[in-house]
Design a protein around this motif. Sequence first.
Motif, mmCIF file in Angstrom:
data_model
loop_
_atom_site.group_PDB
_atom_site.id
_atom_site.type_symbol
_atom_site.label_atom_id
_atom_site.label_comp_id
_atom_site.label_asym_id
_atom_site.label_seq_id
_atom_site.Cartn_x
_atom_site.Cartn_y
_atom_site.Cartn_z
ATOM 1 N N GLY A 72 -0.531 4.584 14.820
ATOM 2 C CA GLY A 72 -0.959 3.491 13.949
ATOM 3 C C GLY A 72 0.172 3.051 13.048
ATOM 4 O O GLY A 72 1.345 3.343 13.308
ATOM 5 N N ALA A 73 -0.171 2.339 12.006
ATOM 6 C CA ALA A 73 0.817 1.863 11.030
ATOM 7 C C ALA A 73 0.287 2.137 9.641
ATOM 8 O O ALA A 73 -0.932 2.223 9.430
ATOM 9 C CB ALA A 73 1.062 0.364 11.216
ATOM 10 N N ASN A 74 1.201 2.295 8.679
ATOM 11 C CA ASN A 74 0.699 2.579 7.336
ATOM 12 C C ASN A 74 0.104 1.326 6.704
ATOM 13 O O ASN A 74 0.404 0.196 7.100
ATOM 14 C CB ASN A 74 1.772 3.226 6.450
ATOM 15 N N LEU A 75 -0.757 1.549 5.735
ATOM 16 C CA LEU A 75 -1.508 0.456 5.119
ATOM 17 C C LEU A 75 -0.599 -0.578 4.466
ATOM 18 O O LEU A 75 -0.867 -1.779 4.535
ATOM 19 C CB LEU A 75 -2.490 1.030 4.097
ATOM 20 N N ALA A 76 0.485 -0.123 3.845
ATOM 21 C CA ALA A 76 1.406 -1.053 3.184
ATOM 22 C C ALA A 76 1.969 -2.059 4.185
ATOM 23 O O ALA A 76 2.020 -3.266 3.912
ATOM 24 C CB ALA A 76 2.540 -0.280 2.511
ATOM 25 N N ASN A 77 2.382 -1.579 5.361
ATOM 26 C CA ASN A 77 2.942 -2.478 6.372
ATOM 27 C C ASN A 77 1.878 -3.362 6.997
ATOM 28 O O ASN A 77 2.162 -4.488 7.410
ATOM 29 C CB ASN A 77 3.651 -1.667 7.458
ATOM 30 N N CYS A 78 0.648 -2.842 7.089
ATOM 31 C CA CYS A 78 -0.445 -3.671 7.627
ATOM 32 C C CYS A 78 -0.780 -4.823 6.683
ATOM 33 O O CYS A 78 -1.108 -5.926 7.122
ATOM 34 C CB CYS A 78 -1.684 -2.818 7.865
ATOM 35 N N ILE B 47 -7.213 0.291 -3.782
ATOM 36 C CA ILE B 47 -8.333 -0.641 -3.571
ATOM 37 C C ILE B 47 -7.949 -2.040 -4.052
ATOM 38 O O ILE B 47 -8.257 -3.050 -3.389
ATOM 39 C CB ILE B 47 -9.604 -0.156 -4.298
ATOM 40 N N LEU B 48 -7.253 -2.141 -5.177
ATOM 41 C CA LEU B 48 -6.790 -3.444 -5.649
ATOM 42 C C LEU B 48 -5.803 -4.058 -4.664
ATOM 43 O O LEU B 48 -5.789 -5.287 -4.462
ATOM 44 C CB LEU B 48 -6.155 -3.312 -7.033
ATOM 45 N N GLU B 49 -4.973 -3.240 -4.041
ATOM 46 C CA GLU B 49 -4.064 -3.731 -2.999
ATOM 47 C C GLU B 49 -4.846 -4.296 -1.821
ATOM 48 O O GLU B 49 -4.506 -5.350 -1.276
ATOM 49 C CB GLU B 49 -3.173 -2.597 -2.490
ATOM 50 N N LEU B 50 -5.871 -3.555 -1.403
ATOM 51 C CA LEU B 50 -6.705 -4.011 -0.285
ATOM 52 C C LEU B 50 -7.336 -5.368 -0.565
ATOM 53 O O LEU B 50 -7.438 -6.228 0.315
ATOM 54 C CB LEU B 50 -7.813 -2.997 -0.016
ATOM 55 N N GLU C 57 -1.515 -7.671 -2.496
ATOM 56 C CA GLU C 57 -0.266 -7.626 -3.266
ATOM 57 C C GLU C 57 0.187 -6.196 -3.543
ATOM 58 O O GLU C 57 -0.599 -5.253 -3.487
ATOM 59 C CB GLU C 57 -0.466 -8.347 -4.607
ATOM 60 N N GLU C 58 1.468 -6.031 -3.855
ATOM 61 C CA GLU C 58 2.010 -4.740 -4.254
ATOM 62 C C GLU C 58 1.506 -4.370 -5.649
ATOM 63 O O GLU C 58 1.180 -5.254 -6.451
ATOM 64 C CB GLU C 58 3.536 -4.790 -4.263
ATOM 65 N N PRO C 59 1.481 -3.092 -5.973
ATOM 66 C CA PRO C 59 1.011 -2.672 -7.311
ATOM 67 C C PRO C 59 1.846 -3.261 -8.438
ATOM 68 O O PRO C 59 1.315 -3.629 -9.483
ATOM 69 C CB PRO C 59 1.142 -1.152 -7.270
ATOM 70 N N VAL C 60 3.137 -3.333 -8.215
ATOM 71 C CA VAL C 60 4.047 -3.915 -9.205
ATOM 72 C C VAL C 60 5.037 -4.806 -8.480
ATOM 73 O O VAL C 60 5.594 -4.411 -7.454
ATOM 74 C CB VAL C 60 4.819 -2.820 -9.982
ATOM 75 N N ARG C 61 5.235 -5.997 -8.966
ATOM 76 C CA ARG C 61 6.248 -6.878 -8.404
ATOM 77 C C ARG C 61 6.934 -7.637 -9.538
ATOM 78 O O ARG C 61 6.472 -7.630 -10.679
ATOM 79 C CB ARG C 61 5.647 -7.844 -7.382
ATOM 80 N N TYR C 62 8.032 -8.280 -9.198
ATOM 81 C CA TYR C 62 8.810 -8.989 -10.212
ATOM 82 C C TYR C 62 9.006 -10.441 -9.788
ATOM 83 O O TYR C 62 9.286 -10.735 -8.633
ATOM 84 C CB TYR C 62 10.169 -8.304 -10.429
#
Length: 407
Positions: free
Chosen positions: A177-183, A296-299, A303-308
């Motif tokens: 499979g693939a990790n959730l971040a990449n999905c 869950i917020l990512e799902l 979005e990423e947890p923190v971005r700039y």
Amino acid sequence: MCKKKKSTDAIDPKPSSRNIRTARSSAHTDISSASRSGTNPSYPSATPPGTGTGTDFSNKTSSSKASTSSSHVSLASLQDSLPENPHIYSFSEIRSATNNFLSKKISSSSSAWHCSIRGKDVAIIQRKLRHSSNASDHVRHRLSLICKSHHSTVIKLLGASLSSSDYIYLVYEFIPGANLANCLRNPKNPNFTVISTWISRMQIAADLAHGLEYIHHYTGIDLQIVHNHIKSSSIIITDPSLNAKICNFGAAELTGEFAGEEIAEVEGTRGYMAPEFLAAGIVSQKSDVFAFGVVILELLSGEEPVRYRLDQTKNDYKKISLIETAKDAIESGLIRRWIDRRLKDSFPEDVAEKVTRVALDCVHVEPDKRPDMRRAAGKISKLFLESKAWSEKMKIPTEFTVSMAPR
């Protein structure tokens, strides 16, 4: 302690679907379903069917044989699903399986290899040991406890190599499979996501909730088990079912990352670290709950947890917290705008708001005000059922066959 077995080969924790399909007893219960729910599987009745008035002896004999065969199939499936004693691998086995650590890594940012060892398809993960003394005794004791745990949403730890004084090599079953971040976030195609439906995201949320609930409360280990590495990159999404499986269960405990509730020199992951971790280096099950809330917020948002973001007026980068944007969406009543646009506005807004509120409860700044995983999993399960009811009402299919291959 686990009961010793004569064979040194690992038992495949997955029940045989082919054998399950051949079972003819109506009382047979699917082992995998029992594992997911955390209940004990039911056994088929020993009483053969069709033994009432008007049934001759030959029919009884035939039915009895079928029932006996079904019982054997059920017991074999149950045996396949049971955990076993941990394997202790020699360092030479690890080195040979990884081609002296020259094999391609699972990801460029981790010391993990996909390979074969003792005939098993596995992932070998290298982690630094942090025990000051008696490392081997500590690891062996903890390993015997953790390897007996088994849940359908937690990737199984098969064993470890204790040969190196500085590192431990953890051997997990390999899950394709693939990790959730990449999905969620494909850098090559930001407009595409494998998880493109509301139901698929709620299924992942439910899997993750129940897996973490099991780790915290139902392993049967007399310890306050903390995962300590919950993040989207440590959750595998299986292909094609889009179910979630938690990686690295037991790694923090076995490497000695913390003793009691005090954490020892552990680097956290940006965006997933609870405030008490950042302030005092304290880790507990409530810090896992915090990280779960972030995932869950990512799902929900994609979005990423923190971005700039570049602030052109100040010619500087502005930090954007996913937790803060979620709070703003709830307070302003603009939850529909905040949810991932790639869901194409096809989701129940009231359920989406409730899920967001559950996630925000999990990331409360005060640990004591966060729910435990039993309560959080119960709420997520209820909202998953509400989502299924919504999809059936809207005539949206809930089962999908997809591929994670590049488009």
